[in-house]
Design a protein around this motif. Sequence first.
Motif, PDB file in Angstrom:
ATOM      1  N   ASP A  45       1.019  12.430  -9.877  1.00 53.80           N
ATOM      2  CA  ASP A  45       0.484  13.797  -9.891  1.00 53.80           C
ATOM      3  C   ASP A  45       1.606  14.802 -10.074  1.00 53.80           C
ATOM      4  O   ASP A  45       1.504  15.726 -10.864  1.00 53.80           O
ATOM      5  N   PRO A  56       0.807  -1.231   0.000  1.00 54.60           N
ATOM      6  CA  PRO A  56       0.000   0.000   0.000  1.00 54.60           C
ATOM      7  C   PRO A  56       0.842   1.285   0.000  1.00 54.60           C
ATOM      8  O   PRO A  56       0.516   2.240  -0.703  1.00 54.60           O
ATOM      9  N   VAL A 113       2.089   1.757  -3.596  1.00 55.10           N
ATOM     10  CA  VAL A 113       1.052   2.195  -4.537  1.00 55.10           C
ATOM     11  C   VAL A 113       0.702   3.665  -4.275  1.00 55.10           C
ATOM     12  O   VAL A 113       0.554   4.456  -5.215  1.00 55.10           O
ATOM     13  N   GLU A 114       0.634   4.025  -3.008  1.00 52.69           N
ATOM     14  CA  GLU A 114       0.324   5.412  -2.664  1.00 52.69           C
ATOM     15  C   GLU A 114       1.424   6.352  -3.185  1.00 52.69           C
ATOM     16  O   GLU A 114       1.137   7.419  -3.740  1.00 52.69           O
ATOM     17  N   ALA A 123       6.089   1.697  -8.373  1.00 51.43           N
ATOM     18  CA  ALA A 123       5.090   0.860  -9.045  1.00 51.43           C
ATOM     19  C   ALA A 123       5.710  -0.475  -9.465  1.00 51.43           C
ATOM     20  O   ALA A 123       5.088  -1.534  -9.318  1.00 51.43           O
ATOM     21  N   ARG A 169       1.059   6.837  -6.938  1.00 53.31           N
ATOM     22  CA  ARG A 169      -0.002   7.791  -7.281  1.00 53.31           C
ATOM     23  C   ARG A 169       0.407   9.225  -7.012  1.00 53.31           C
ATOM     24  O   ARG A 169       0.208  10.113  -7.825  1.00 53.31           O
ATOM     25  N   VAL A 222      -1.935   4.651 -13.696  1.00 53.82           N
ATOM     26  CA  VAL A 222      -2.276   5.676 -12.707  1.00 53.82           C
ATOM     27  C   VAL A 222      -3.798   5.748 -12.573  1.00 53.82           C
ATOM     28  O   VAL A 222      -4.346   5.753 -11.462  1.00 53.82           O
ATOM     29  N   ALA A 223      -4.484   5.769 -13.728  1.00 56.36           N
ATOM     30  CA  ALA A 223      -5.943   5.911 -13.711  1.00 56.36           C
ATOM     31  C   ALA A 223      -6.604   4.748 -12.970  1.00 56.36           C
ATOM     32  O   ALA A 223      -7.564   4.939 -12.217  1.00 56.36           O
ATOM     33  N   SER A 224      -6.088   3.546 -13.173  1.00 54.73           N
ATOM     34  CA  SER A 224      -6.721   2.375 -12.540  1.00 54.73           C
ATOM     35  C   SER A 224      -6.192   2.125 -11.130  1.00 54.73           C
ATOM     36  O   SER A 224      -6.753   1.314 -10.397  1.00 54.73           O
ATOM     37  N   GLY A 225      -5.093   2.783 -10.772  1.00 54.05           N
ATOM     38  CA  GLY A 225      -4.490   2.532  -9.460  1.00 54.05           C
ATOM     39  C   GLY A 225      -3.873   1.151  -9.349  1.00 54.05           C
ATOM     40  O   GLY A 225      -3.573   0.670  -8.257  1.00 54.05           O
ATOM     41  N   ASP A 226      -3.672   0.507 -10.515  1.00 51.97           N
ATOM     42  CA  ASP A 226      -3.137  -0.853 -10.517  1.00 51.97           C
ATOM     43  C   ASP A 226      -1.741  -0.844 -11.157  1.00 51.97           C
ATOM     44  O   ASP A 226      -1.606  -0.558 -12.348  1.00 51.97           O
ATOM     45  N   PRO A 227      -0.708  -1.153 -10.372  1.00 57.16           N
ATOM     46  CA  PRO A 227       0.651  -1.050 -10.902  1.00 57.16           C
ATOM     47  C   PRO A 227       1.076  -2.217 -11.803  1.00 57.16           C
ATOM     48  O   PRO A 227       2.189  -2.213 -12.318  1.00 57.16           O
TER      49      PRO A 227
END
Length: 414
Positions: free
Chosen positions: A302, A291, A294-295, A367, A298, A324-329
Motif C-alpha cells: 500500500d 503471518p 505476509v502482513e 514476501a 501487504r 499483492v492482490a491474491s495475498g500470496d507471496p
Amino acid sequence: MPEATALSAPMRDALRKQEHADLVVGIPSFRNAATIGHVARVAAEGLRTYFPGRRVAIVNADGGSQDGTSDRVRAEADGVPAIAGPYQGPSGKGSAFRAIFEAVRLLGADACAVVDSDLRSITPEWIERLIGPIVRGQAEYVTPLYARHKFDGTITNTIAYPLTRALYGARVRQPIGGEFGFGGALATVFLEQPVWETDVARFGIDIFMTTTALLRQVRIAQAFLGAKIHDPKDPGADLGPMFTQVVGTMLSLARRPEAVAMWRGATGSRDVPVIGDVVPVEPEAVGASVPILVEKFRAGADANRDSWRELLSPEVADTVSGAVASGDPHAINGELWARAVYDIVAAARTLADTAELARALLPLYFARVAALIDEVKDLDHAGAERVVESQALSFERAKGHLLERWSVGEPSRR
Ligand SMILES: Nc1nc2c(ncn2[C@@H]2O[C@H](COP(=O)(O)OP(=O)(O)OP(=O)(O)O)[C@@H](O)[C@H]2O)c(=O)[nH]1
Ligand SMILES: [Mg+2]
C-alpha cells in the motif's frame, strides 16, 4: 563536524598503557552482559592456546550499555589484557568496529579477529581459524562459514550472498556473518574510507568490509566454524532496520565507479577457498512468523504502490501487483526477486538516497522470505542450502537484466 576518532578518552588511555599487541580479538557490544563473558573467556583461551608467545589483547567497544557488559569482559578475559569501554560517534555496530580498527592501528597489531558478543557456539578454535590464515599469509581477509538454521540469516540468504556473488563473482557464503579475520593493513584501509557517518556505522559494517575486500581484490578465505548459535531474530518482527542498513550500504558501494567496472566485467562466479574440514552439522532451530511477513508485505505494498511503478521494470511490477492482490507471496520466487533487486540496484545510479531505495525493496524482502520459508520448510539443512544456491544462480543468470537497466539513460560510452 564528524568525530575524527571513535575511541573514547578512557579507551585511548587504556590503549596507551597497553602500548603494543601482535594479535587482537575485537568484540562489539550493546547490552550483552548475559552472553559476552563466555565470548571473552573463549577468545582469551583461543589466543593463549593457538598463539603462545605472541602479545595478545581483547578490545571490547561498547555502545554505552548500563548492564555491566564491559565489566564482564574484564572479569572473564583470564589473564589476557582487556581494553573495554564505550566508543564515541553515531550509535551502532559499525562505530564499535571503527573503534576496534583504531585500536588495532594504535597497538600496531598484525592481525585481528572480530566476534559477536551474543555467540553461544564459539570455541577457541574459532580464533585460530579466523586469525591463523592472516598470520600464516594465506589470506588478508577471512569470512566465516557456518551452518545456520534455515530460518536464520535471511538477509544473508536472500540478498547479501546472492547479490555479492553475482556482482563481484565470488562465492562468499557469509559476507555479513559477524565473525571476520583481517590484517592490520586492511584495518587501516577500512578506517580511511569516508563512511563513518553513514549506515556503515550501524549494521552496514559487515557488507562494507567484505565488499571493500572484494573491490581491492585481496585474498579471501572462508573459515569453517561449525554451527552459529546466537540470540536469533524473527525476520518479520526484527529485521527491517537491519535490512535497510545492509542493503542501502550495498547499493552505495555498487554504484561507485570502481565497483561498476568490476561487476560489469564479472560473469559467473568463482569458489573462495575454505579453511578447515567442512563437517555436516544440523543447527539449532530458529522461529520465523510467516503471518507477520505476509502482513508486512501487504502493508508495504500500500505504502509503495507509486514508487514500485516508478522503480521496478513493468513485468516485475505486474507480478508483484498480482501477489499483492491474491495475498500470496509465492510469485516472489528466486528469479522474480533477482530482477526486482537489480531494478533497485539500477535505480541507485540516478537516485541519491540509497536507504530510501532499500526501504522500497523491504516489503518485497518480506514476501521473498515468506516464500522461501515455504520452499525450505520440509527440507533438511543440505536441502535448504540447495534452494539458496539455486536462488544465487538466478541472480547470476539475471545479471543481463541489471546491465540493461543500468545502461538506460546512461551517457553513451565510446
Ligand atoms: N556497540 C554496539 N554494538 C552493537 C550494536 N548493535 C549490535 N551490536 C553488536 O553487534 C553484534 C551483532 O549484533 P546482533 O544484534 O547479534 O545482530 P546479528 O547477529 O548480526 O543479526 P542476525 O544474524 O540477524 O541475528 C553483537 O555483538 C552486538 O552486541 C550497537 O548499537 N552498538
Ligand atoms: Mg547475533
